[in-house]
Structures are given as structure tokens and as C-alpha cells.
Design an enzyme around this catalytic site. Structure first.
Site: not given
Ligand code: FPP
Length: 235
Positions: A16, A33, A127
Site C-alpha cells: 500500500d 504503481h 522462491l
Molecule cells: C495500493 O496502493 C497498490 C495497488 C492497488 C497496486 C499494487 C500493484 C503493484 C505494486 C504492481 C505489482 C506488479 C506486479 C508485476 C505484480 P494505493 O494505490 O492504494 O496507494 P494509496 O493508498 O497511497 O492511494
């Protein structure tokens, strides 16, 4: 005091804070992201030398469809590209990729990319990286119960555990970004997981932050319902 093993066999992460990371820099959320993908690569690389054998990450929840359409489509595109790009390094490093969730509802092109990546990394034995996509803990419990019912099987704890989309339980659940909730992640599987809440935003989560979570885990006493005296006596 009897403590947890020094290193968790299985770590799960709610990644997050990508949006806030971007907003603080006046950048579009998708850049957060993208940096999140970099943080995940760093984390995967860090898990192996530390002896972690399973890493499960929450990349897109059943509820994330409610986000603005351009963020949803941006995330789908990013996921497909990132998965295809990272496969060669994963193959070289013995990482086995698995995708967990209601995948049939994802765009068809993405489904094909994911299936190919699973095939290409199927021999990885160092892994296992489980990426939860269109995943929700409630969805998982319901689909497990429905599959047992469809087969006419009794719904017992053991049978239901085995029918989950992710049938293994994390030892340690980390959530970054400062919030302290599970947000419909691995509801059944985390019944006895140790929880660690990190104030780092996910793109900033580095090796030192991982070590902090692992050190905290190592100092916990895991009792699984027993008393401290029983655990210390080896019962
Ligand atoms: C939450 O942060 C994050 C997500 C909903 C997306 C997470 C996805 C990735 C890190 C990409 C993963 C990639 C692969 C290849 C598996 P948020 O957007 O809710 O952050 P905020 O709470 O600050 O708004």
C-alpha cells in the site's frame, strides 16, 4: 522465551502507498504503481538470500475495480508489461510465479500473459511468488465452499483449507503505507499470521525495511492457542 523461527517461510504483503508516493511528488498515480513494481523486484531479490521461500503479494483486489477507469486500465497494462518483462530474471533466479484470484474476469490478453508466465517459470524451486489479482479473501472462502459443495464433499476445515485459491498460510503479513487493516486479503489463511504494519509507502520499502519486519517477527512468540509454558516446553 520460545520465539518464532528467525526467518518466516512465507511472507505476504499488502503493497500500500503507491498513490500517496506519487501524489507527494505531484506525479500521476500510475507512476507510483510503476515504482511499486521496482519495489516488488527489490523485495523478490531480497527474499531469496534471507531464506524466505514463499512471497505472496496483493496486486489488485476484488474492490480495486471501483477506482477511476483510467487507473484500472493503467494498472492492467502495467501488470501485463511488468510480468512479461520480469520473467527472464525470474527464470534465472529460480522464481516460480503463480497468479491467485478470479482471473477469468481479467482482460483476455492479460490472462494469456499470466498463463504463459506461469508456464515459463514452472520449474522455479528457490522462491514461489504468488501474485494475487482480482483477489478477495471473502471471494476465496466462497469459491472454496462452492467447489466442495459442487463435488458433494463435506465442508470441513481441512477440506476448505485445501480448496482455497491459495492453500498455504503466511507466517508474516506485512502491510506498508501506515494503515492497520487487512482489507479483505487472505482472511482464512492469516488466522495465525503475525502482523507487521510498516509506515513506509510501498515504493520506498527496501531491504532494511524488510529486515526490520523479519527481526520483529523473530522476536514474537507464536502460540497457536497454547500457553506460553506449553510452547516453551516444546508441547
Ligand atoms: C495500493 O496502493 C497498490 C495497488 C492497488 C497496486 C499494487 C500493484 C503493484 C505494486 C504492481 C505489482 C506488479 C506486479 C508485476 C505484480 P494505493 O494505490 O492504494 O496507494 P494509496 O493508498 O497511497 O492511494
Amino acid at each position: 522465551m520460545a520465539t518464532a523461527p528467525a526467518v518466516p517461510h512465507h511472507i505476504a504483503i499488502v503493497m500500500d502507498g503507491n498513490g500517496r508516493w506519487a501524489r507527494r511528488r505531484l506525479l500521476p498515480r500510475i507512476v507510483g504503481h510503476q515504482r511499486g513494481v521496482d519495489a516488488l523486484r527489490r523485495c523478490v531479490r531480497a527474499c531469496q538470500p534471507r531464506g524466505v521461500e514463499v512471497l505472496t503479494v496483493f496486486a489488485f483486489s476484488s474492490e480495486n475495480w471501483k477506482r477511476p477507469p483510467e487507473e484500472v486500465s493503467g494498472l492492467m497494462e502495467l501488470l501485463g508489461k511488468a510480468v512479461a518483462r520480469e520473467v527472464p530474471e525470474m527464470q534465472n533466479n529460480g522464481v516460480r510465479l503463480r497468479f491467485i484470484g478470479h482471473l477469468a474476469a481479467l482482460p483476455e490478453g492479460l490472462q494469456r500473459t499470466l498463463a504463459q508466465a506461469e508456464r515459463d517459470t514452472a520449474d522455479g524451486d528457490k522462491l514461489t511468488l504468488n501474485v494475487c489479482l482480482n483477489y478477495g479473501g471473502r471471494w476465496d472462502i466462497v469459491q472454496a465452499a462452492a467447489s466442495l459443495a459442487a463435488r458433494g464433499e463435506a465442508i470441513t476445515e481441512g477440506a476448505l483449507s485445501g480448496a482455497l485459491a491459495l492453500p498455504s498460510a503466511p507466517d508474516l503479513l506485512i502491510r506498508t503505507g501506515g494503515e492497520q487493516r487487512i482489507s479483505n486479503f487472505l482472511l482464512w489463511q492469516c488466522a495465525y499470521s503475525e502482523l507487521f504494519f510498516s509506515s513506509y509507502l510501498w515504493p520506498d520499502f527496501d531491504e532494511a525495511a524488510l529486515d526490520e519486519a523479519i527481526a520483529d517477527f523473530a522476536a514474537r512468540e507464536r502460540r497457536f492457542g497454547k500457553t506460553s509454558e506449553q510452547v516453551q516446553g516444546g508441547a
